[in-house]
Scaffold this motif. Structure first.
Motif, PDB file in Angstrom:
ATOM      1  N   THR A 117       0.828  -1.211   0.000  1.00 24.85           N
ATOM      2  CA  THR A 117       0.000   0.000   0.000  1.00 24.85           C
ATOM      3  C   THR A 117       0.860   1.257   0.000  1.00 24.85           C
ATOM      4  N   LEU A 118       1.899   1.277   0.837  1.00 25.44           N
ATOM      5  CA  LEU A 118       2.772   2.451   0.892  1.00 25.44           C
ATOM      6  C   LEU A 118       3.607   2.587  -0.380  1.00 25.44           C
ATOM      7  N   SER A 119       3.931   1.475  -1.029  1.00 25.54           N
ATOM      8  CA  SER A 119       4.647   1.554  -2.305  1.00 25.54           C
ATOM      9  C   SER A 119       3.794   2.260  -3.346  1.00 25.54           C
ATOM     10  N   VAL A 120       2.526   1.889  -3.425  1.00 31.92           N
ATOM     11  CA  VAL A 120       1.613   2.539  -4.376  1.00 31.92           C
ATOM     12  C   VAL A 120       1.469   4.021  -4.031  1.00 31.92           C
ATOM     13  N   LEU A 121       1.340   4.335  -2.727  1.00 27.69           N
ATOM     14  CA  LEU A 121       1.211   5.724  -2.303  1.00 27.69           C
ATOM     15  C   LEU A 121       2.469   6.524  -2.633  1.00 27.69           C
ATOM     16  N   SER A 122       3.639   5.945  -2.375  1.00 21.19           N
ATOM     17  CA  SER A 122       4.886   6.668  -2.645  1.00 21.19           C
ATOM     18  C   SER A 122       5.070   6.920  -4.128  1.00 21.19           C
ATOM     19  N   VAL A 123       4.678   5.967  -4.964  1.00 21.87           N
ATOM     20  CA  VAL A 123       4.770   6.157  -6.414  1.00 21.87           C
ATOM     21  C   VAL A 123       3.837   7.284  -6.847  1.00 21.87           C
ATOM     22  N   ALA A 124       2.647   7.335  -6.270  1.00 17.06           N
ATOM     23  CA  ALA A 124       1.709   8.412  -6.598  1.00 17.06           C
ATOM     24  C   ALA A 124       2.289   9.769  -6.207  1.00 17.06           C
ATOM     25  N   LEU A 125       2.903   9.855  -5.016  1.00 17.44           N
ATOM     26  CA  LEU A 125       3.478  11.113  -4.556  1.00 17.44           C
ATOM     27  C   LEU A 125       4.666  11.540  -5.417  1.00 17.44           C
ATOM     28  N   VAL A 126       5.539  10.595  -5.739  1.00  8.81           N
ATOM     29  CA  VAL A 126       6.708  10.922  -6.553  1.00  8.81           C
ATOM     30  C   VAL A 126       6.283  11.328  -7.960  1.00  8.81           C
ATOM     31  N   THR A 127       5.276  10.656  -8.501  1.00 13.09           N
ATOM     32  CA  THR A 127       4.777  11.022  -9.832  1.00 13.09           C
ATOM     33  C   THR A 127       4.233  12.439  -9.821  1.00 13.09           C
ATOM     34  N   TRP A 128       3.446  12.757  -8.796  1.00 14.27           N
ATOM     35  CA  TRP A 128       2.929  14.126  -8.670  1.00 14.27           C
ATOM     36  C   TRP A 128       4.082  15.115  -8.539  1.00 14.27           C
ATOM     37  N   MET A 129       5.111  14.740  -7.761  1.00 14.24           N
ATOM     38  CA  MET A 129       6.236  15.641  -7.514  1.00 14.24           C
ATOM     39  C   MET A 129       7.010  15.955  -8.790  1.00 14.24           C
ATOM     40  N   VAL A 130       7.301  14.941  -9.608  1.00 18.21           N
ATOM     41  CA  VAL A 130       8.106  15.200 -10.801  1.00 18.21           C
ATOM     42  C   VAL A 130       7.333  16.050 -11.813  1.00 18.21           C
TER      43      VAL A 130
ATOM     44  N   MET B  90      14.248   9.729 -15.083  1.00 16.65           N
ATOM     45  CA  MET B  90      14.884   8.566 -14.454  1.00 16.65           C
ATOM     46  C   MET B  90      14.095   8.112 -13.232  1.00 16.65           C
ATOM     47  N   LEU B  91      13.530   9.058 -12.495  1.00 20.46           N
ATOM     48  CA  LEU B  91      12.730   8.701 -11.325  1.00 20.46           C
ATOM     49  C   LEU B  91      11.448   7.972 -11.722  1.00 20.46           C
ATOM     50  N   VAL B  92      10.900   8.294 -12.873  1.00 23.83           N
ATOM     51  CA  VAL B  92       9.705   7.589 -13.343  1.00 23.83           C
ATOM     52  C   VAL B  92      10.028   6.107 -13.548  1.00 23.83           C
ATOM     53  N   VAL B  93      11.219   5.818 -14.085  1.00 22.79           N
ATOM     54  CA  VAL B  93      11.648   4.427 -14.267  1.00 22.79           C
ATOM     55  C   VAL B  93      11.797   3.736 -12.912  1.00 22.79           C
ATOM     56  N   VAL B  94      12.436   4.426 -11.963  1.00 22.64           N
ATOM     57  CA  VAL B  94      12.602   3.866 -10.617  1.00 22.64           C
ATOM     58  C   VAL B  94      11.236   3.627  -9.974  1.00 22.64           C
ATOM     59  N   ALA B  95      10.332   4.584 -10.127  1.00 24.63           N
ATOM     60  CA  ALA B  95       9.001   4.466  -9.535  1.00 24.63           C
ATOM     61  C   ALA B  95       8.236   3.286 -10.127  1.00 24.63           C
ATOM     62  N   ALA B  96       8.420   3.027 -11.407  1.00 26.59           N
ATOM     63  CA  ALA B  96       7.749   1.890 -12.033  1.00 26.59           C
ATOM     64  C   ALA B  96       8.191   0.581 -11.383  1.00 26.59           C
ATOM     65  N   GLY B  97       9.482   0.475 -11.078  1.00 26.56           N
ATOM     66  CA  GLY B  97       9.983  -0.716 -10.401  1.00 26.56           C
ATOM     67  C   GLY B  97       9.433  -0.849  -8.995  1.00 26.56           C
ATOM     68  N   VAL B  98       9.372   0.265  -8.266  1.00 30.09           N
ATOM     69  CA  VAL B  98       8.807   0.241  -6.912  1.00 30.09           C
ATOM     70  C   VAL B  98       7.334  -0.156  -6.962  1.00 30.09           C
ATOM     71  N   LEU B  99       6.611   0.352  -7.951  1.00 33.62           N
ATOM     72  CA  LEU B  99       5.204   0.000  -8.101  1.00 33.62           C
ATOM     73  C   LEU B  99       5.041  -1.499  -8.356  1.00 33.62           C
ATOM     74  N   ALA B 100       5.911  -2.064  -9.187  1.00 29.64           N
ATOM     75  CA  ALA B 100       5.841  -3.502  -9.472  1.00 29.64           C
ATOM     76  C   ALA B 100       6.072  -4.322  -8.209  1.00 29.64           C
ATOM     77  N   TYR B 101       7.039  -3.898  -7.385  1.00 27.24           N
ATOM     78  CA  TYR B 101       7.279  -4.603  -6.127  1.00 27.24           C
ATOM     79  C   TYR B 101       6.099  -4.425  -5.175  1.00 27.24           C
ATOM     80  N   GLY B 102       5.471  -3.249  -5.201  1.00 29.28           N
ATOM     81  CA  GLY B 102       4.298  -3.034  -4.373  1.00 29.28           C
ATOM     82  C   GLY B 102       3.163  -3.974  -4.755  1.00 29.28           C
ATOM     83  N   ILE B 103       2.988  -4.184  -6.044  1.00 28.33           N
ATOM     84  CA  ILE B 103       1.963  -5.117  -6.516  1.00 28.33           C
ATOM     85  C   ILE B 103       2.279  -6.531  -6.028  1.00 28.33           C
ATOM     86  N   HIS B 104       3.562  -6.895  -6.075  1.00 26.27           N
ATOM     87  CA  HIS B 104       3.967  -8.231  -5.599  1.00 26.27           C
ATOM     88  C   HIS B 104       3.685  -8.377  -4.107  1.00 26.27           C
ATOM     89  N   ASP B 105       3.953  -7.336  -3.332  1.00 23.64           N
ATOM     90  CA  ASP B 105       3.659  -7.376  -1.896  1.00 23.64           C
ATOM     91  C   ASP B 105       2.171  -7.583  -1.652  1.00 23.64           C
TER      92      ASP B 105
END
Length: 281
Positions: free
Chosen positions: A74-87, A185-200
């Motif tokens: 859940t926090l992975s999805v939230l952090s990706v949303a925040l970082v996406t908004w930030m960039v 570059m952060l969008v690429v990193v965020a995509a990976g974090v999102l994928a791990y969040g889905i796995h969690d």
């Protein structure tokens, strides 16, 4: 490690630029006596960010496996949303960040010391909380607390040095371009974090498809090899993702990257504001 270095550098540089703009403006307008309240707000923001990170780390350690996976996902999805908004926010405002902050500071000075503390707190606190959340989720994704934290600390230290150089006028770069490419570059990193969040979330039983793998190249790219560790640290790459992970990763990365890199309308500003940081002189 590189991904967390980029997070620390990007978020830390935002905060450093904000601080150097605020400090330089106070100095140039003859309001040096207001520097202590400004630094007080910055200190409170940093302390709160560290406390938030500690709460995430130690609070999650007492949870059951499923609860921890559910929280991490859940926090992975939230952090990706925040970082996406930030960039996207920084891409839109980088060219006129200086004038925007100075307007807020003028309003705070007109109100009083408390308003100045609040202004500096919110200006720095957002980046601090985002950094704590994103780094924590990245640590959970890699399962290695040392290298992600080391990378993040190196990125933050680099951002402090760059901020100081900006303040002294020793360094001038095109901030709009810098935030554009580091944002990509952060969008690429965020995509990976999102994928791990889905796995969690799949491991927690919230989402289906845990055993439906899209592919498995663990023998080709062993996770414990130096190159497996490298691509995992840079891109959060997983050699055996589930089909749902791949679908979500693609649905996030492709449209977000396309929108982020697409030419956008920005209001014209003077060249010095777009490329220079304020100095104390």
């Amino acid at each position: 490690m590189f991904g967390n270095f980029l997070i620390g550098l990007r978020e830390g540089l935002e905060a450093s630029l904000v601080v150097c703009i605020l400090v330089a403006y106070l100095v140039k307008t003859g309001n040096r006596r207001q520097l202590p309240p400004l630094w007080a707000g910055v200190g409170i923001a940093v302390t709160l960010s560290l406390a938030f990170g500690a709460l995430l780390q130690f609070g999650s350690s007492t949870l059951t496996f499923q609860a921890k996976e559910a929280l991490g996902g859940t926090l992975s999805v939230l952090s990706v949303a925040l970082v996406t908004w930030m960039v996207f926010w920084m891409r839109r405002t980088a060219r006129h960040l200086k004038s925007e902050l100075q307007d807020k500071l003028d309003a705070a000075l007109a109100v009083g010391t408390g308003a100045l503390v609040v202004t500096s707190f919110f200006a720095v606190g957002r980046e601090g909380l985002e950094t704590s959340l994103f780094i924590w989720t990245a640590v959970q994704a890699t399962g290695d607390g040392v290298r992600p934290l080391t990378g993040a600390l190196l990125g933050l230290a680099t951002s402090v040095v760059l901020g100081w150089l900006f303040y002294k006028g020793a360094l001038r770069i095109n901030l709009a371009k810098f935030f554009r490419w580091t944002g990509a570059m952060l969008v690429v990193v965020a995509a990976g974090v999102l994928a791990y969040g889905i796995h969690d979330l799949q491991e927690a039983g919230i989402l289906p498809g845990l055993h439906s793998l899209a592919f498995d190249i663990s023998t080709t790219i062993p996770p414990d090899s130096w190159y497996g560790t490298l691509v995992k640290g840079v891109f959060n790459f997983q050699p055996d993702p589930t089909a749902l992970q791949v679908v979500v990763w693609s649905l996030y990365l492709i449209p977000v990257m396309a929108f982020f890199l697409a030419p956008g309308r920005t209001r014209p500003v003077s060249q010095p504001e777009a490329t220079e940081a304020p100095t104390a002189g």
